[in-house]
Scaffold this motif. Structure first.
Motif, PDB file in Angstrom:
ATOM      1  N   CYS A   1      -9.427  42.785  77.308  1.00 26.90           N
ATOM      2  CA  CYS A   1      -8.023  44.533  77.329  1.00 26.90           C
ATOM      3  C   CYS A   1      -6.907  43.775  77.282  1.00 26.90           C
ATOM      4  CB  CYS A   1      -8.221  44.317  78.320  1.00 26.90           C
ATOM      5  SG  CYS A   1     -10.250  45.692  78.702  1.00 26.90           S
ATOM      6  N   ILE A   2      -6.760  42.384  77.200  1.00 26.11           N
ATOM      7  CA  ILE A   2      -5.163  41.697  77.273  1.00 26.11           C
ATOM      8  C   ILE A   2      -5.340  42.132  75.456  1.00 26.11           C
ATOM      9  CG2 ILE A   2      -4.410  39.732  77.393  1.00 26.11           C
ATOM     10  CD1 ILE A   2      -5.888  38.653  79.407  1.00 26.11           C
ATOM     11  N   ASP A   3      -5.146  41.842  74.328  1.00 22.88           N
ATOM     12  CA  ASP A   3      -5.364  41.911  73.009  1.00 22.88           C
ATOM     13  C   ASP A   3      -5.417  43.020  73.201  1.00 22.88           C
ATOM     14  OD1 ASP A   3      -5.312  39.282  73.339  1.00 22.88           O
ATOM     15  OD2 ASP A   3      -7.034  38.817  72.324  1.00 22.88           O
ATOM     16  N   TYR A   4      -6.057  44.269  73.311  1.00 23.72           N
ATOM     17  CA  TYR A   4      -5.496  45.348  73.362  1.00 23.72           C
ATOM     18  C   TYR A   4      -4.807  45.942  73.398  1.00 23.72           C
ATOM     19  CZ  TYR A   4     -10.628  45.205  71.877  1.00 23.72           C
ATOM     20  OH  TYR A   4     -12.406  45.090  71.540  1.00 23.72           O
ATOM     21  N   TYR A   5      -4.059  45.622  75.119  1.00 21.94           N
ATOM     22  CA  TYR A   5      -2.888  46.064  76.215  1.00 21.94           C
ATOM     23  C   TYR A   5      -1.765  45.473  74.761  1.00 21.94           C
ATOM     24  CZ  TYR A   5       0.493  46.629  80.136  1.00 21.94           C
ATOM     25  OH  TYR A   5       1.528  46.681  80.255  1.00 21.94           O
ATOM     26  N   MET A   6      -1.837  44.220  74.674  1.00 15.50           N
ATOM     27  CA  MET A   6      -0.222  43.500  73.867  1.00 15.50           C
ATOM     28  C   MET A   6      -0.214  44.502  72.488  1.00 15.50           C
ATOM     29  SD  MET A   6       0.553  41.644  76.423  1.00 15.50           S
ATOM     30  CE  MET A   6       2.134  41.486  74.961  1.00 15.50           C
ATOM     31  N   ASN A   7      -1.274  44.917  71.762  1.00 20.77           N
ATOM     32  CA  ASN A   7      -0.653  46.144  70.498  1.00 20.77           C
ATOM     33  C   ASN A   7      -0.478  46.690  71.314  1.00 20.77           C
ATOM     34  OD1 ASN A   7      -2.470  44.103  68.787  1.00 20.77           O
ATOM     35  ND2 ASN A   7      -4.446  45.128  69.567  1.00 20.77           N
ATOM     36  N   LEU A   8      -0.557  47.875  72.220  1.00 14.65           N
ATOM     37  CA  LEU A   8       0.007  48.565  72.503  1.00 14.65           C
ATOM     38  C   LEU A   8       1.202  48.228  72.578  1.00 14.65           C
ATOM     39  CD1 LEU A   8       0.217  51.507  73.531  1.00 14.65           C
ATOM     40  CD2 LEU A   8      -0.539  51.019  76.518  1.00 14.65           C
ATOM     41  N   CYS A   9       1.548  47.305  73.474  1.00 13.08           N
ATOM     42  CA  CYS A   9       2.974  46.357  74.128  1.00 13.08           C
ATOM     43  C   CYS A   9       3.792  46.485  73.062  1.00 13.08           C
ATOM     44  CB  CYS A   9       3.125  45.571  74.495  1.00 13.08           C
ATOM     45  SG  CYS A   9       2.332  46.265  76.449  1.00 13.08           S
ATOM     46  N   ARG A  10       3.197  45.834  71.272  1.00 11.61           N
ATOM     47  CA  ARG A  10       3.874  45.492  70.992  1.00 11.61           C
ATOM     48  C   ARG A  10       4.748  46.715  69.903  1.00 11.61           C
ATOM     49  NH1 ARG A  10      -0.549  42.822  68.858  1.00 11.61           N
ATOM     50  NH2 ARG A  10       0.207  40.628  70.264  1.00 11.61           N
TER      51      ARG A  10
ATOM     52  N   LEU B   1       4.665  49.474  71.252  1.00 15.46           N
ATOM     53  CA  LEU B   1       5.575  50.632  71.759  1.00 15.46           C
ATOM     54  C   LEU B   1       7.458  49.701  71.871  1.00 15.46           C
ATOM     55  CD1 LEU B   1       3.714  51.508  75.544  1.00 15.46           C
ATOM     56  CD2 LEU B   1       4.687  52.816  72.924  1.00 15.46           C
ATOM     57  N   PHE B   2       7.188  48.290  71.973  1.00 18.50           N
ATOM     58  CA  PHE B   2       8.487  47.591  72.118  1.00 18.50           C
ATOM     59  C   PHE B   2       9.392  47.479  71.090  1.00 18.50           C
ATOM     60  CE2 PHE B   2       6.835  44.463  75.626  1.00 18.50           C
ATOM     61  CZ  PHE B   2       6.549  45.547  76.243  1.00 18.50           C
ATOM     62  N   ASN B   3       8.713  47.582  69.975  1.00 19.44           N
ATOM     63  CA  ASN B   3       9.149  47.400  68.626  1.00 19.44           C
ATOM     64  C   ASN B   3       9.765  49.009  68.284  1.00 19.44           C
ATOM     65  OD1 ASN B   3       8.608  45.240  66.943  1.00 19.44           O
ATOM     66  ND2 ASN B   3       6.690  44.976  66.791  1.00 19.44           N
ATOM     67  N   ARG B   4       8.543  50.219  68.443  1.00 19.05           N
ATOM     68  CA  ARG B   4       9.066  51.088  68.559  1.00 19.05           C
ATOM     69  C   ARG B   4      10.501  51.765  68.941  1.00 19.05           C
ATOM     70  NH1 ARG B   4       6.063  55.695  64.417  1.00 19.05           N
ATOM     71  NH2 ARG B   4       6.920  57.039  65.627  1.00 19.05           N
ATOM     72  N   TYR B   5      10.880  51.226  70.486  1.00 19.58           N
ATOM     73  CA  TYR B   5      11.295  51.966  71.607  1.00 19.58           C
ATOM     74  C   TYR B   5      11.997  51.169  71.833  1.00 19.58           C
ATOM     75  CZ  TYR B   5       7.997  55.637  70.789  1.00 19.58           C
ATOM     76  OH  TYR B   5       7.047  56.959  70.609  1.00 19.58           O
ATOM     77  N   LYS B   6      12.487  49.623  70.640  1.00 19.29           N
ATOM     78  CA  LYS B   6      13.309  48.569  71.595  1.00 19.29           C
ATOM     79  C   LYS B   6      14.826  49.162  71.653  1.00 19.29           C
ATOM     80  CE  LYS B   6      14.573  46.717  66.702  1.00 19.29           C
ATOM     81  NZ  LYS B   6      14.227  47.297  65.917  1.00 19.29           N
ATOM     82  N   ASP B   7      14.825  50.235  70.693  1.00 20.33           N
ATOM     83  CA  ASP B   7      16.565  50.713  71.172  1.00 20.33           C
ATOM     84  C   ASP B   7      16.630  52.226  71.895  1.00 20.33           C
ATOM     85  OD1 ASP B   7      17.553  49.166  69.389  1.00 20.33           O
ATOM     86  OD2 ASP B   7      17.257  50.082  68.058  1.00 20.33           O
ATOM     87  N   VAL B   8      15.594  52.327  72.728  1.00 21.89           N
ATOM     88  CA  VAL B   8      14.964  53.776  73.454  1.00 21.89           C
ATOM     89  C   VAL B   8      15.669  53.601  75.343  1.00 21.89           C
ATOM     90  CG1 VAL B   8      14.088  55.981  73.110  1.00 21.89           C
ATOM     91  CG2 VAL B   8      14.169  55.140  71.611  1.00 21.89           C
TER      92      VAL B   8
ATOM     93  N   ILE C   1       7.089  49.078  83.220  1.00 18.28           N
ATOM     94  CA  ILE C   1       7.197  48.371  84.078  1.00 18.28           C
ATOM     95  C   ILE C   1       5.337  48.882  83.316  1.00 18.28           C
ATOM     96  CG2 ILE C   1       5.679  49.264  86.448  1.00 18.28           C
ATOM     97  CD1 ILE C   1       8.021  51.243  87.079  1.00 18.28           C
ATOM     98  N   PRO C   2       4.944  47.175  83.083  1.00 11.79           N
ATOM     99  CA  PRO C   2       3.534  47.212  83.128  1.00 11.79           C
ATOM    100  C   PRO C   2       2.350  47.721  83.537  1.00 11.79           C
ATOM    101  CG  PRO C   2       5.079  45.065  82.858  1.00 11.79           C
ATOM    102  CD  PRO C   2       5.343  46.182  83.574  1.00 11.79           C
ATOM    103  N   PHE C   3       2.412  47.838  84.278  1.00 12.89           N
ATOM    104  CA  PHE C   3       1.161  48.118  85.480  1.00 12.89           C
ATOM    105  C   PHE C   3       1.174  49.468  86.764  1.00 12.89           C
ATOM    106  CE2 PHE C   3      -0.478  44.748  82.590  1.00 12.89           C
ATOM    107  CZ  PHE C   3      -1.623  45.389  82.218  1.00 12.89           C
ATOM    108  N   ASN C   4       1.221  50.264  86.248  1.00 13.58           N
ATOM    109  CA  ASN C   4       1.116  51.031  88.357  1.00 13.58           C
ATOM    110  C   ASN C   4       0.590  50.508  89.053  1.00 13.58           C
ATOM    111  OD1 ASN C   4       2.329  53.428  89.391  1.00 13.58           O
ATOM    112  ND2 ASN C   4       0.129  53.637  89.890  1.00 13.58           N
TER     113      ASN C   4
ATOM    114  N   GLN D   1       2.396  38.701  79.494  1.00 18.12           N
ATOM    115  CA  GLN D   1       3.126  38.143  78.683  1.00 18.12           C
ATOM    116  C   GLN D   1       3.448  39.407  77.952  1.00 18.12           C
ATOM    117  OE1 GLN D   1      -1.019  37.958  75.414  1.00 18.12           O
ATOM    118  NE2 GLN D   1      -1.938  36.655  76.559  1.00 18.12           N
ATOM    119  N   ALA D   2       3.293  40.630  78.497  1.00 19.87           N
ATOM    120  CA  ALA D   2       4.200  41.757  78.166  1.00 19.87           C
ATOM    121  C   ALA D   2       5.738  41.077  78.312  1.00 19.87           C
ATOM    122  CB  ALA D   2       3.919  43.202  78.235  1.00 19.87           C
TER     123      ALA D   2
END
Ligand code: BG6
Length: 484
Positions: A153-162, A164-171, A176-179, A227-228
């Motif tokens: 799940c760490i790697d799956y989650y990091m795919n999501l983060c990658r 999000l961070f690239n697409r919304y880096k200026d937005v 918050i990584p985890f609620n 990692q995020a």
């Protein structure tokens, strides 16, 4: 109050939400099934069911339509702007972006929805505060590997983060990584917080538990969070990351040394442990001993520890709804809470759902966490779940105003104490689905949504009295809390 230090000029005022509790549109535009989607509704007395095979004839699934933020986001954000928000806490639903969690490429249609939400927020200069994981684990990952107990799940989650961070880096700046990551210190955390479904679990409130796999899941989330943070900073050094702790403030029921010691231990385990790891960058001494004493064992690699020490967060955020008492007495009267109940405090009143109301406990908690961590603090949830009545288009929720007013007074006092409090996003912007009971009638919003526990209603939005009151609070930067 005039002699007190004021709220800082750039204080972040807004409110919070979570995708699974507000978006609805659970199966459109390529979205996959999340763990929230297979949870039935319940009440304070009858627990929510977790149904791996959904049966829509027998049960009602509140997340499926929720309050349809998916189709009402423009209206909802406009209402938030009308209140004067400069921040809006929301989560992204993992299953809109990676429907099963394990795909190589994201679902473009899911991302387009968040593009639109962010651009709508930008239109009003509202800063998004994005929770990456808020009970939206892809259900497929439960089937594939029983959720976060598995390191994959760490790697799956990091795919999501990658993505999000690239697409919304200026937005987006605040992440918050985890609620409420610390909910995994209790067995209730298995499902919502990690997608773990152990054999024998049928109801959300009575989950079968294996502490070793639960703490392994928590460990995997610490590593993923770290990692995020590192990845995010490499993409945009201005990103700011926060821990998010479900802070169940605890007091000893009596001054007996037994109660005092138990309270200290409970505070360390439930409230401090996860913050200590994410802010200080390592496992504290007391948890190592707890693991030994309770025969809890799981894999921790050298690289995990390096990740954790290098990916510490920038701010401390927490939810605060109540406080509870701790005692060694076996027969003390009990009250409940969002993940953990406790002994009844004779000095406090409780809500219909038995959550004790304790505004001063917020000042105590703010001092407690700031003293421990010395980093900026944000209150990312606080609010009153209550039954509201809509009459002639109005909701007279003076009880909610009273709750919020008394908490904001204590925030001001904590600022005067010297706490570096930077923001407040009470729960919730609009009414939404309650996590613990699956009801909508347990309402928290400033915006009333015409929708009931069984899915009836027009979804029309109404401004509650608290809406107008909070607008005035924000306009005056927390100076004018009066209500007539
Ligand atoms: C917090 C959660 O624990 O409490 C929210 O982060 C939740 O998602 C909130 O909605 C209030 O709890 P409940 O059970 O009344 O919805």
């Amino acid at each position: 109050m005039n002699h007190l230090k004021k709220f800082p000029e750039n204080f972040l005022w807004g409110a919070a939400s979570a995708a699974n509790q507000c978006e609805g549109a659970w199966n459109v535009h390529g979205k996959g099934v999340s763990i929230s989607d297979v949870m039935t509704s319940g009440t304070h007395k009858s627990p929510r069911r977790i149904t791996p095979v959904m049966d829509e004839h027998a049960y009602f699934y509140p997340s499926h339509e929720a309050v349809d933020f998916y189709h009402h986001y423009k209206e909802d954000i406009a209402l938030c702007a009308e209140m004067g928000f400069n921040i809006f806490r929301m989560s992204v639903n993992w299953t809109r972006i990676f429907p099963n969690g394990n795909e190589a490429e994201p679902n473009e249609e899911g991302l387009k929805f968040y593009d639109s939400v962010f651009s709508e927020l930008k239109k009003y200069n509202i800063e998004p505060l994005v929770t990456i994981y808020h009970n939206e684990n892809p259900f497929q990952l439960t089937k594939e590997c029983n959720g976060w107990k598995d390191r994959r799940c760490i790697d799956y989650y990091m795919n999501l983060c990658r993505v999000l961070f690239n697409r919304y880096k200026d937005v987006v700046k605040y992440w918050i990584p985890f609620n409420e990551i610390n909910c995994l210190t209790t067995k209730l955390g298995n499902w919502n917080h990690a997608g773990i479904l152990n054999e024998g679990t049928e109801f959300f409130t009575e989950q079968a538990d294996d502490p070793s796999s639960r703490f392994a899941a928590l460990h995997h989330q610490f590593v993923a969070s770290a990692q995020a943070v590192r990845l995010g900073r490499s993409i945009n050094p201005d990103f700011r990351f926060g821990t998010m702790i479900c802070h169940i403030t605890v007091y000893p029921l009596t001054c007996s040394p037994d109660d005092i010691f138990l309270t200290q231990q409970e505070d360390l385990m439930r409230n401090c442990f996860s913050g200590d790891v994410q802010v200080k960058g390592g496992y504290p001494y007391y948890i190592k001993r707890y693991f030994e004493r309770n025969h809890i064992a799981f894999e921790i690699t050298e690289q995990d520890l390096t990740d954790i020490s290098e990916g510490t967060v920038d701010f401390y955020s927490f939810s605060y709804y109540m406080s509870n008492c701790i005692t060694a007495q076996k027969d003390a009267a009990q009250v409940s809470g969002n993940v953990m109940g406790g002994a009844k405090n004779p000095y406090l009143k409780a809500t219909e759902w038995d959550w004790q109301i304790d505004p001063k406990g917020l000042r105590y908690t703010l001092n407690h966490v700031y003293d421990r961590y010395h980093i900026p603090v944000m209150i990312t949830e606080n609010g009153l779940g209550a039954r509201d009545v809509l009459e002639n288009g109005r909701v007279h929720d003076s009880y909610r105003i009273d709750y919020l007013r008394r908490h904001i007074e204590q925030m001001r006092l904590a600022i005067d104490d010297g706490v570096d409090l930077i923001g407040y996003t009470p729960w919730s912007a609009m009414d939404l689905v309650s996590v613990s009971t699956g009801e909508i009638d347990k309402r928290y919003g400033f915006i009333y949504v015409d929708r009931d526990n069984r899915g009836n209603g027009t979804m029309k939005r109404y401004r509650k009295d608290s809406f107008y009151w909070y607008k005035q609070v924000i306009e005056s930067n927390g100076e004018n809390l009066s209500f007539h």
